[in-house]
Design an enzyme around this catalytic site. Structure first.
Site, short mmCIF file in Angstrom:
data_model
loop_
_atom_site.label_atom_id
_atom_site.label_comp_id
_atom_site.label_asym_id
_atom_site.label_seq_id
_atom_site.Cartn_x
_atom_site.Cartn_y
_atom_site.Cartn_z
N ASP A 70 0.87 -1.17 0.00
CA ASP A 70 0.00 0.00 0.00
C ASP A 70 0.91 1.23 0.00
O ASP A 70 2.13 1.11 0.22
CB ASP A 70 -0.88 -0.05 1.25
CG ASP A 70 -1.62 1.25 1.51
OD1 ASP A 70 -2.31 1.73 0.60
OD2 ASP A 70 -1.49 1.78 2.62
N ASP A 72 -0.21 5.10 1.14
CA ASP A 72 -0.44 6.06 2.22
C ASP A 72 -0.37 5.40 3.58
O ASP A 72 -1.08 4.43 3.86
CB ASP A 72 -1.81 6.74 2.03
CG ASP A 72 -1.86 7.58 0.77
OD1 ASP A 72 -0.92 8.39 0.57
OD2 ASP A 72 -2.81 7.43 -0.02
N ASP A 191 -1.46 -0.71 6.00
CA ASP A 191 -1.80 -0.23 7.33
C ASP A 191 -3.27 -0.39 7.67
O ASP A 191 -3.65 -0.38 8.85
CB ASP A 191 -1.43 1.25 7.48
CG ASP A 191 -2.29 2.14 6.59
OD1 ASP A 191 -3.07 2.96 7.12
OD2 ASP A 191 -2.19 2.03 5.35
#
Length: 236
Positions: A70, A72, A191
Site C-alpha cells: 500500500d 499512504d 496499514d
C-alpha cells in the site's frame, strides 16, 4: 525533553485509541491495538509481531516472489498532502476526497511533501536483495500523470519499477484484491484493515504496517485485529 515527549504521547493515546474501530464490512477476530495504544503502553504479548530481520531469515533460501505495498501510511507518511488538500478544497470537511482536482494535485506533485517511512525503506531493500518483484497498489482515485510512479522509484531506489496501481475505493468491496491476485502477490503490506482483508481474499498474506498515531487518516486501525502479523517499529 523525553518526559515532555512521553506526556505528549500519552495525551495522543488517550484521544486516538478511543477512535480505533474495525472495518465495518468485516468484523475483527482479535482485540487489536491502535498505534497510539502501543505508543503509550508498549506491545502486548497477544500481538503476532515480526521484525524485518525475522522476515528476511524466514524467506532466506526461498525462490523470488512478488510482493505488494500500500502507499499512504505504509510507504509514505502523506498526511501533509491530505492536510493541504482539506485546507484548500474543503476546510473543516472531507468533501475534498471526492474532488478530482485534489487527487490531481496529490498524485501529480504534492507527494513531494510526503515523508518516506523508514520501515518501508528497510522492507523494500530486503525484498530487492532477494530479487523479489514489487508492486505498489493504492486506493487513491487515479490521475492522468505518472508522478507517483517516478517519485516512489526514485525515493526507494526501485530496480524494476511497475506503474503504481490505483484501485480506487469502495464502501462495498475490497478493490485491491483483484490486483493482488492478478499479479500473483504472495505478501501484501498495508496499514488498513482493508489491506489485510484484500490480501486474504486474493490468497496472499496480509502483513500490517502500523499507521502513525499522528496520521491525518482517522480512525486509527487496530493492529492485530485479524490475527495478522504486525511489523515491529513500523509506525515510522
Amino acid at each position: 525533553m523525553k518526559k515532555s515527549f512521553l506526556a505528549l504521547s500519552i495525551i495522543i493515546s488517550s484521544i486516538f485509541s478511543q477512535t480505533a474501530i474495525a472495518d465495518p464490512k468485516t468484523p475483527g477476530t482479535q482485540t487489536g491495538y491502535s498505534s497510539a495504544d502501543l505508543l503509550a503502553k508498549g506491545v502486548p504479548s497477544d500481538i503476532n509481531t515480526v521484525s524485518v530481520e525475522a522476515l528476511a531469515k524466514e524467506l532466506k533460501g526461498k525462490p523470488a516472489m512478488t510482493v505488494g505495498f500500500d502507499i499512504d501510511d505504509t510507504v509514505l507518511f502523506s498526511s501533509p498532502v491530505f492536510y493541504r488538500g482539506q485546507q484548500e478544497f474543503s476546510p473543516g470537511g472531507y468533501s475534498y476526497l471526492s474532488n478530482q482536482q485534489f487527487w490531481d494535485k496529490a498524485n501529480c506533485g504534492w507527494d513531494a511533501f510526503s515523508q518516506p517511512k523508514t520501515i518501508a525503506s528497510k522492507l523494500i531493500a530486503m525484498h530487492q536483495a532477494r530479487g523479489d518483484d514489487i508492486y505498489f497498489i493504492t486506493a487513491r482515485t487515479p490521475s492522468d500523470c505518472d508522478f507517483m510512479t517516478n517519485y516512489i522509484k526514485k525515493t526507494f531506489d526501485i530496480n524494476q519499477m511497475h506503474d503504481v496501481i490505483f484501485s480506487g475505493s469502495s464502501k462495498d468491496a475490497y478493490l485491491k484484491a483483484p490486483y493482488i491476485k492478478q499479479h500473483n502477490i504472495k505478501i501484501y503490506y498495508g496499514d488498513s484493515d482493508g489491506d489485510i482483508i484484500s490480501a486474504r481474499q486474493a490468497g496472499a498474506e496480509g502483513i500490517r504496517i502500523m499507521r502513525a498515531a499522528n496520521s491525518s487518516y482517522k480512525l486509527l486501525p487496530k493492529n492485530g485485529l485479524y490475527g495478522e502479523r504486525v511489523v515491529l517499529d513500523s509506525q515510522y
